[in-house]
Design an enzyme around this catalytic site. Sequence first.
Site, PDB file in Angstrom:
ATOM      1  CG  HIS A 294      -1.778  -2.051  -7.424  1.00 28.13           C
ATOM      2  ND1 HIS A 294      -1.834  -2.370  -8.770  1.00 28.13           N
ATOM      3  CD2 HIS A 294      -1.023  -0.916  -7.337  1.00 28.13           C
ATOM      4  CE1 HIS A 294      -1.168  -1.462  -9.457  1.00 28.13           C
ATOM      5  NE2 HIS A 294      -0.658  -0.570  -8.613  1.00 28.13           N
TER       6      HIS A 294
ATOM      7  CD  GLU B   2      -4.342  -4.956  -8.503  1.00 28.12           C
ATOM      8  OE1 GLU B   2      -3.339  -5.574  -8.930  1.00 28.12           O
ATOM      9  OE2 GLU B   2      -4.706  -3.857  -8.958  1.00 28.12           O
TER      10      GLU B   2
ATOM     11  CG  HIS C 237      -0.247  -6.503 -10.515  1.00 27.04           C
ATOM     12  ND1 HIS C 237      -0.384  -5.155 -10.238  1.00 27.04           N
ATOM     13  CD2 HIS C 237       1.090  -6.748 -10.490  1.00 27.04           C
ATOM     14  CE1 HIS C 237       0.805  -4.612 -10.068  1.00 27.04           C
ATOM     15  NE2 HIS C 237       1.721  -5.559 -10.215  1.00 27.04           N
TER      16      HIS C 237
ATOM     17  CD  GLU D 157      -3.044  -7.397 -14.016  1.00 25.02           C
ATOM     18  OE1 GLU D 157      -3.914  -7.623 -13.139  1.00 25.02           O
ATOM     19  OE2 GLU D 157      -2.406  -6.325 -14.087  1.00 25.02           O
TER      20      GLU D 157
END
Length: 419
Positions: A93, A96, A200, A289
């Site tokens: 993404h 990110e 991410h 993440e």
Amino acid sequence: MILLLVTSWISLTGAYTFLDPSIYEPDLDTYFGNEFIGEKLDYLQSEYPDLVQTTSLGETVKGREIHAVTITKNVSYWQTHNRPSVKYVGNMHGNEIRGRGLLMKLAYYLAAEYSRDEDVKHIVDSTIFHLVPTINPDGFAHAVPTCSGVTGRYTSEGVDMNRDFPNHWSTGEKMKYAVETLLVMDYAKTITPVLGISFHDGALVTNYPWDGEPGLYTGQYAKSPDDSLFVELAKSYSFAHASMSDTSKQCTNDNFKNGITNGNMWYKVFNGMQDWNYVDMDCFEVTIELGCCKYPSDPKSTFKNVWSDNFRSIFVFTAKAHQTIRGKVSSWDGSPILGVTIKVEGIEKEITVRHPSGFYWRPLQPGVYNITASKTGYFPLTYKNIAVLEGESTVVNFILISRNQVRKTRTRRKQRRTN
């Protein structure tokens, strides 16, 4: 024929000397663009030609290269090495951004510290690192610093890449994928990775398959055939992280026990990359993440912190690529046999021998297993009570006998008796 050889491969959280590669290259602490990635990886290749090899997955719709780097000992011959590959990618993404800096620093660290740190030398000598700092450079070019929102998230064609991979639950095949998605899939098929990470932002947690399962709602646990192994992999990363496993350090309203989550338990996703890697590529991939704010305003502190927080986690996770049953599948004359299925009794998930030299790696938790190699046209072969120990790999080589060869041999013997 079987060869059993247990090789020790232990990586402790206290190993490896910490060093921030930005002391060599301060611009690693800036929000560098795509050309910078290509230039700096080419520089590493020129400085460390025996360790570093750069490549490109191809160009995006907007003509930007997706730069990749392979790092291992005698890198020019990495395709023939009997070493497990790991595939770590960032910036799927485009808004990110932490993974971009983390993977650039990792590339610099592995190359620069190889001759100075015995732990780094050991892991580079025994592992093939494939690093792709951004797989969505068009999205990043459109993104702006902000903690939330979707500006820059998608490809230039408006595709969310983490909803764009083949869905193993579906009987139909998508007719069209984004250019970037196709490039990433083709890349995975050429490097046969054993473990993978997609980095991410937007939370602080390690996420593992299944990301989605039909018939289950968001908030329900979707258990893959290797669920206990994925939990172990996720914990290996989270527990070695500076704060991920501490629920008080997680993002607002998050409460991920041990800093890990099953994908569907968090929120349901189909056509995600990690499930595709597991099913189609036999790559045991998790999604990391890295932080609550997707695109912070201060690059220097962001990239310094993401490196110091994740530095040890990466190496502890990578060590799991060596906790396997591994070996080679060949015919009686030593030639490799591809397309062989490796089945561990009691685990539904099978892996396929894809490496051109016939090598395979099957990550497993410590335990005792029965393992079978089979392929149409060959007699299957099973070995029982194969032990896998913590932090160690067990070598099991298979020599498969062709049914056709046996028929020919029997026919010749029959003819000799007749004559």
